[in-house]
Design a protein around this motif. Structure first.
Motif, PDB file in Angstrom:
ATOM      1  N   ARG A 109      12.984 -11.413 -12.545  1.00  0.00           N
ATOM      2  CA  ARG A 109      12.348 -11.249 -11.232  1.00  0.00           C
ATOM      3  C   ARG A 109      11.275 -10.160 -11.250  1.00  0.00           C
ATOM      4  NH1 ARG A 109      14.200 -12.575  -6.077  1.00  0.00           N
ATOM      5  NH2 ARG A 109      15.055 -14.403  -7.124  1.00  0.00           N
ATOM      6  N   TRP A 110      11.334  -9.254 -12.225  1.00  0.00           N
ATOM      7  CA  TRP A 110      10.349  -8.176 -12.286  1.00  0.00           C
ATOM      8  C   TRP A 110       8.941  -8.732 -12.477  1.00  0.00           C
ATOM      9  CZ3 TRP A 110       7.173  -7.489 -16.488  1.00  0.00           C
ATOM     10  CH2 TRP A 110       7.555  -8.103 -17.675  1.00  0.00           C
ATOM     11  N   ARG A 111       8.813  -9.888 -13.119  1.00  0.00           N
ATOM     12  CA  ARG A 111       7.495 -10.485 -13.326  1.00  0.00           C
ATOM     13  C   ARG A 111       6.878 -10.912 -12.000  1.00  0.00           C
ATOM     14  NH1 ARG A 111       9.101 -14.407 -18.478  1.00  0.00           N
ATOM     15  NH2 ARG A 111       9.877 -12.727 -19.827  1.00  0.00           N
ATOM     16  N   VAL A 112       7.705 -11.503 -11.156  1.00  0.00           N
ATOM     17  CA  VAL A 112       7.228 -11.892  -9.818  1.00  0.00           C
ATOM     18  C   VAL A 112       6.886 -10.651  -9.007  1.00  0.00           C
ATOM     19  CG1 VAL A 112       7.861 -13.085  -7.688  1.00  0.00           C
ATOM     20  CG2 VAL A 112       8.614 -13.988  -9.883  1.00  0.00           C
ATOM     21  N   ALA A 113       7.729  -9.612  -9.130  1.00  0.00           N
ATOM     22  CA  ALA A 113       7.482  -8.364  -8.404  1.00  0.00           C
ATOM     23  C   ALA A 113       6.162  -7.735  -8.834  1.00  0.00           C
ATOM     24  CB  ALA A 113       8.631  -7.385  -8.629  1.00  0.00           C
ATOM     25  N   PHE A 114       5.857  -7.809 -10.120  1.00  0.00           N
ATOM     26  CA  PHE A 114       4.586  -7.250 -10.603  1.00  0.00           C
ATOM     27  C   PHE A 114       3.407  -8.048 -10.071  1.00  0.00           C
ATOM     28  CE2 PHE A 114       1.052  -6.843 -13.533  1.00  0.00           C
ATOM     29  CZ  PHE A 114       0.969  -5.472 -13.708  1.00  0.00           C
ATOM     30  N   LEU A 115       3.497  -9.360 -10.156  1.00  0.00           N
ATOM     31  CA  LEU A 115       2.393 -10.221  -9.704  1.00  0.00           C
ATOM     32  C   LEU A 115       2.068  -9.988  -8.230  1.00  0.00           C
ATOM     33  CD1 LEU A 115       0.423 -12.578 -10.150  1.00  0.00           C
ATOM     34  CD2 LEU A 115       2.306 -14.131  -9.586  1.00  0.00           C
ATOM     35  N   PHE A 116       3.100 -10.039  -7.399  1.00  0.00           N
ATOM     36  CA  PHE A 116       2.856  -9.865  -5.965  1.00  0.00           C
ATOM     37  C   PHE A 116       2.641  -8.396  -5.608  1.00  0.00           C
ATOM     38  CE2 PHE A 116       5.117 -14.058  -5.511  1.00  0.00           C
ATOM     39  CZ  PHE A 116       3.997 -14.746  -5.069  1.00  0.00           C
ATOM     40  N   GLY A 117       3.119  -7.488  -6.451  1.00  0.00           N
ATOM     41  CA  GLY A 117       2.853  -6.071  -6.222  1.00  0.00           C
ATOM     42  C   GLY A 117       1.369  -5.774  -6.239  1.00  0.00           C
ATOM     43  N   LEU A 118       0.618  -6.517  -7.055  1.00  0.00           N
ATOM     44  CA  LEU A 118      -0.836  -6.351  -7.086  1.00  0.00           C
ATOM     45  C   LEU A 118      -1.444  -6.658  -5.719  1.00  0.00           C
ATOM     46  CD1 LEU A 118      -1.579  -8.068 -10.540  1.00  0.00           C
ATOM     47  CD2 LEU A 118      -1.605  -5.611 -10.051  1.00  0.00           C
ATOM     48  N   ILE A 119      -0.917  -7.677  -5.061  1.00  0.00           N
ATOM     49  CA  ILE A 119      -1.419  -8.038  -3.730  1.00  0.00           C
ATOM     50  C   ILE A 119      -0.996  -7.002  -2.696  1.00  0.00           C
ATOM     51  CG2 ILE A 119      -1.401  -9.817  -1.937  1.00  0.00           C
ATOM     52  CD1 ILE A 119      -2.797 -10.649  -4.510  1.00  0.00           C
ATOM     53  N   HIS A 120       0.248  -6.560  -2.772  1.00  0.00           N
ATOM     54  CA  HIS A 120       0.731  -5.574  -1.806  1.00  0.00           C
ATOM     55  C   HIS A 120      -0.051  -4.270  -1.920  1.00  0.00           C
ATOM     56  CE1 HIS A 120       4.573  -7.350  -0.136  1.00  0.00           C
ATOM     57  NE2 HIS A 120       4.226  -8.243  -1.057  1.00  0.00           N
ATOM     58  N   GLY A 121      -0.534  -3.951  -3.119  1.00  0.00           N
ATOM     59  CA  GLY A 121      -1.339  -2.749  -3.294  1.00  0.00           C
ATOM     60  C   GLY A 121      -2.601  -2.768  -2.455  1.00  0.00           C
ATOM     61  N   PHE A 122      -3.214  -3.942  -2.330  1.00  0.00           N
ATOM     62  CA  PHE A 122      -4.400  -4.065  -1.476  1.00  0.00           C
ATOM     63  C   PHE A 122      -4.031  -3.840  -0.007  1.00  0.00           C
ATOM     64  CE2 PHE A 122      -5.967  -6.640  -5.133  1.00  0.00           C
ATOM     65  CZ  PHE A 122      -7.100  -5.899  -5.405  1.00  0.00           C
ATOM     66  N   GLY A 123      -2.800  -4.232   0.356  1.00  0.00           N
ATOM     67  CA  GLY A 123      -2.344  -3.982   1.720  1.00  0.00           C
ATOM     68  C   GLY A 123      -2.176  -2.496   1.985  1.00  0.00           C
ATOM     69  N   PHE A 124      -1.594  -1.776   1.026  1.00  0.00           N
ATOM     70  CA  PHE A 124      -1.479  -0.319   1.154  1.00  0.00           C
ATOM     71  C   PHE A 124      -2.857   0.327   1.257  1.00  0.00           C
ATOM     72  CE2 PHE A 124       2.630  -0.872  -1.386  1.00  0.00           C
ATOM     73  CZ  PHE A 124       3.429  -0.738  -0.263  1.00  0.00           C
ATOM     74  N   ALA A 125      -3.790  -0.186   0.465  1.00  0.00           N
ATOM     75  CA  ALA A 125      -5.139   0.378   0.456  1.00  0.00           C
ATOM     76  C   ALA A 125      -5.835   0.180   1.796  1.00  0.00           C
ATOM     77  CB  ALA A 125      -5.965  -0.264  -0.658  1.00  0.00           C
TER      78      ALA A 125
END
Length: 207
Positions: A109-125
């Motif tokens: 599941r960490w692979r999915v977390a990494f992939l979508f984490g990239l998108i969530h980072g733009f939300g934080f930004a």
């Protein structure tokens, strides 16, 4: 600065480095606790985890990924419009929640977390962009915000682990090995997927 028409002037001290760090640290903590979509994503990603190692992998992958895109976006090196980011974050919540019905393979599941984490980072930004970065303290402010997000995230993960542990004890029925009962996972995943669907519809139409 002073003349017959202007006999006084008000001077204000520039904010100290510590006050800048404190401000952005608290902003990061506040945002993660008010970012219900980020919380829902983390909860959905962790629901099948009965051991600590998979949780560490998931949280680490998510952290590394969103730290990368948060930094790139906050420094205007990569810009992605919120009309794309916000619906995609909602979709990520749905994907992870629905995956709980299909697979219990928490080790990957960490692979999915990494992939979508990239998108969530733009939300934080996006939040950080609204607050703004002080031109004379960009690096400390960005670092403090990132650390604040991680502090809030760790607090949420600890709370979720405690709740899941309690749930396991209530449904253990004498089992020695930790086994997560399927019914509660499915119920929580269904609720999260419905919530993610609501966010997706609202954000698509708002865009």
């Amino acid at each position: 600065m002073l003349d017959a028409g202007h006999t006084t002037v008000t001077l204000s001290a520039a904010p100290s480095s510590w006050s800048t760090v404190e401000r952005y640290l608290l902003t990061g903590i506040e945002h993660i606790f008010l970012g219900y979509d980020h919380i829902a994503f983390l909860i959905a990603a962790m629901l099948w985890a009965c051991r600590l190692i998979p949780v560490i992998k998931i949280v680490t992958a998510f952290t590394v990924a969103h730290s990368i895109t948060l930094s790139l976006a906050a420094l205007d090196l990569v810009v992605v419009t919120g009309r794309i980011v916000e619906p995609t974050i909602a979709a990520s919540v749905i994907v992870v929640a629905v995956e709980n019905f299909i697979s219990r393979d928490i080790d990957r599941r960490w692979r999915v977390a990494f992939l979508f984490g990239l998108i969530h980072g733009f939300g934080f930004a996006g939040v950080l962009r609204e607050v703004g970065l002080p031109p004379n303290a960009i690096v400390p402010a960005l670092g403090a915000f990132n650390i604040g997000v991680e502090i809030g995230q760790i607090a949420i993960v600890v709370i979720v682990l405690q709740v899941l542990g309690l749930l396991d004890r209530l449904t253990a029925a004498g089992r020695v090995e930790p086994v997560r009962a399927a019914r509660p996972v499915y119920a929580i995943s269904a609720a999260i997927s419905l919530l993610g669907s609501y966010w997706l519809i609202m954000r698509v139409f708002e865009a």
